[in-house]
Design a protein around this motif. Structure first.
Motif, PDB file in Angstrom:
ATOM      1  N   MET A 107      14.560 -33.729  47.864  1.00 19.57           N
ATOM      2  CA  MET A 107      13.222 -33.296  48.239  1.00 19.57           C
ATOM      3  C   MET A 107      12.685 -34.001  49.470  1.00 19.57           C
ATOM      4  O   MET A 107      12.004 -33.383  50.303  1.00 19.57           O
ATOM      5  CB  MET A 107      12.244 -33.534  47.084  1.00 19.57           C
ATOM      6  N   ALA A 108      12.926 -35.311  49.550  1.00 24.96           N
ATOM      7  CA  ALA A 108      12.253 -36.085  50.583  1.00 24.96           C
ATOM      8  C   ALA A 108      12.946 -37.410  50.822  1.00 24.96           C
ATOM      9  O   ALA A 108      13.890 -37.774  50.119  1.00 24.96           O
ATOM     10  CB  ALA A 108      10.802 -36.333  50.148  1.00 24.96           C
ATOM     11  N   SER A 109      12.425 -38.110  51.845  1.00 24.32           N
ATOM     12  CA  SER A 109      12.849 -39.483  52.115  1.00 24.32           C
ATOM     13  C   SER A 109      11.635 -40.389  52.012  1.00 24.32           C
ATOM     14  O   SER A 109      10.516 -39.979  52.339  1.00 24.32           O
ATOM     15  CB  SER A 109      13.463 -39.603  53.511  1.00 24.32           C
ATOM     16  N   LEU A 110      11.876 -41.586  51.572  1.00 22.62           N
ATOM     17  CA  LEU A 110      10.824 -42.594  51.448  1.00 22.62           C
ATOM     18  C   LEU A 110      11.206 -43.791  52.301  1.00 22.62           C
ATOM     19  O   LEU A 110      12.270 -44.382  52.089  1.00 22.62           O
ATOM     20  CB  LEU A 110      10.647 -43.013  49.988  1.00 22.62           C
ATOM     21  N   ILE A 111      10.330 -44.104  53.254  1.00 24.65           N
ATOM     22  CA  ILE A 111      10.550 -45.257  54.119  1.00 24.65           C
ATOM     23  C   ILE A 111       9.516 -46.310  53.764  1.00 24.65           C
ATOM     24  O   ILE A 111       8.312 -46.060  53.848  1.00 24.65           O
ATOM     25  CB  ILE A 111      10.409 -44.872  55.612  1.00 24.65           C
ATOM     26  N   ILE A 112       9.976 -47.483  53.366  1.00 31.50           N
ATOM     27  CA  ILE A 112       9.097 -48.588  52.991  1.00 31.50           C
ATOM     28  C   ILE A 112       9.245 -49.686  54.026  1.00 31.50           C
ATOM     29  O   ILE A 112      10.368 -50.085  54.349  1.00 31.50           O
ATOM     30  CB  ILE A 112       9.446 -49.125  51.584  1.00 31.50           C
ATOM     31  N   THR A 113       8.133 -50.171  54.551  1.00 33.39           N
ATOM     32  CA  THR A 113       8.198 -51.223  55.561  1.00 33.39           C
ATOM     33  C   THR A 113       8.768 -52.503  54.953  1.00 33.39           C
ATOM     34  O   THR A 113       8.711 -52.701  53.728  1.00 33.39           O
ATOM     35  CB  THR A 113       6.823 -51.492  56.159  1.00 33.39           C
ATOM     36  N   GLU A 114       9.240 -53.360  55.828  1.00 35.62           N
ATOM     37  CA  GLU A 114       9.894 -54.567  55.340  1.00 35.62           C
ATOM     38  C   GLU A 114       8.946 -55.454  54.532  1.00 35.62           C
ATOM     39  O   GLU A 114       9.356 -56.082  53.556  1.00 35.62           O
ATOM     40  CB  GLU A 114      10.465 -55.353  56.538  1.00 35.62           C
ATOM     41  N   ASP A 115       7.674 -55.500  54.941  1.00 32.73           N
ATOM     42  CA  ASP A 115       6.708 -56.306  54.193  1.00 32.73           C
ATOM     43  C   ASP A 115       6.172 -55.566  52.972  1.00 32.73           C
ATOM     44  O   ASP A 115       5.370 -56.122  52.213  1.00 32.73           O
ATOM     45  CB  ASP A 115       5.552 -56.761  55.090  1.00 32.73           C
ATOM     46  N   ARG A 116       6.591 -54.337  52.795  1.00 36.74           N
ATOM     47  CA  ARG A 116       6.225 -53.491  51.657  1.00 36.74           C
ATOM     48  C   ARG A 116       4.747 -53.154  51.582  1.00 36.74           C
ATOM     49  O   ARG A 116       4.262 -52.667  50.565  1.00 36.74           O
ATOM     50  CB  ARG A 116       6.680 -54.113  50.331  1.00 36.74           C
ATOM     51  N   LYS A 117       4.019 -53.352  52.639  1.00 37.96           N
ATOM     52  CA  LYS A 117       2.590 -53.082  52.612  1.00 37.96           C
ATOM     53  C   LYS A 117       2.262 -51.639  52.962  1.00 37.96           C
ATOM     54  O   LYS A 117       1.103 -51.223  52.861  1.00 37.96           O
ATOM     55  CB  LYS A 117       1.854 -54.043  53.549  1.00 37.96           C
ATOM     56  N   SER A 118       3.231 -50.887  53.364  1.00 42.67           N
ATOM     57  CA  SER A 118       3.001 -49.469  53.638  1.00 42.67           C
ATOM     58  C   SER A 118       4.300 -48.699  53.494  1.00 42.67           C
ATOM     59  O   SER A 118       5.401 -49.286  53.483  1.00 42.67           O
ATOM     60  CB  SER A 118       2.411 -49.261  55.034  1.00 42.67           C
TER      61      SER A 118
END
Lengths: 114, 111
Positions: free
Chosen positions: B59-70
């Motif tokens: 369905m989709a891709s999820l990109i999580i920033t390295e600091d996980r804040k966004s």
């Protein structure tokens, strides 16, 4: 993922009557189910956590005597709206959550109280 | 209370990628990021979830920033049927942990 059904899909009742909504987990034994309510153009609001074989845990502001929850088996939870009034008209949605965290929702029940 | 912040609405042209952002600056170390969507008058639909690595499914891709804040949910080729409200939720990955919904992002995919 888990398949969740709700019955009825919609119901219209008179003010003062009670309405029961069933939530079934068709292929997953759920010790925990959740009940949400959603008013038009608003987000889902968690009402209560339904625990199999024990009392439900209600969120703050939700009247437990008005919204009776019975989780009688691992596949069935019921929500009874007692003495319904027009302000109880809403979209009621249940969900189950698998052990690994994914939560699956039923199709919802639209309640209209006249 | 919801622990995420999302833009109230976004538009996307059919066939283009839809990138939906989410801020979750107070996420704790063991909390996952979940994405759900709700098409009008239906129950929410699970899309994807992740802890810190990027995730992809059909369905989709999820990109999580390295600091996980966004994080960003990516629908690679949006279709008209992707028009829905998209909810980003942070939660522990256990069967009894409740999901608290915020206001979500209303995505409108246009021809």
């Amino acid at each position: 993922g888990a398949v969740v059904s709700q019955h009825p899909s919609w119901v219209i009742c008179k003010s003062g009557t009670s309405v029961k909504i069933e939530c079934r987990s068709l292929d997953f034994q759920a010790t925990t189910m959740f009940w949400y309510r959603q008013f038009p153009k608003q987000s889902l609001m968690l009402m209560a956590t339904s625990n199999e074989g024990s009392k439900a845990t209600y969120e703050q502001g939700v009247e437990k005597d008005k919204f009776l929850i019975n989780h009688a088996s691992l596949t069935l939870s019921t929500l009874t709206v007692t003495s319904a009034h027009p302000e109880d008209s809403s979209f009621y949605i249940c969900s189950v959550r698998e052990a690994w965290g994914e939560q699956f929702f039923g199709p919802g029940t639209r309640l209209t109280v006249l | 209370d919801a622990k995420t912040t999302q833009p109230p609405s976004m538009d996307c042209a059919e066939g283009r990628a839809a990138n939906l952002p989410c801020n979750h600056s107070t996420i704790s170390g063991n909390e996952y990021v979940y994405w759900y969507r709700q098409i009008h008058s239906q129950g929410p639909q699970y899309i994807i979830h992740g802890l810190k690595n990027n995730e992809t499914n059909e369905m989709a891709s999820l990109i999580i920033t390295e600091d996980r804040k966004s994080s960003t949910l990516i629908l690679p080729h949006a279709t008209l049927r992707d028009t829905a409200v998209y909810y980003c939720i942070v939660s522990y990955n256990t069967g009894f942990q409740k999901l608290v919904f915020g206001t979500g992002t209303r995505l409108l995919v246009s021809p």
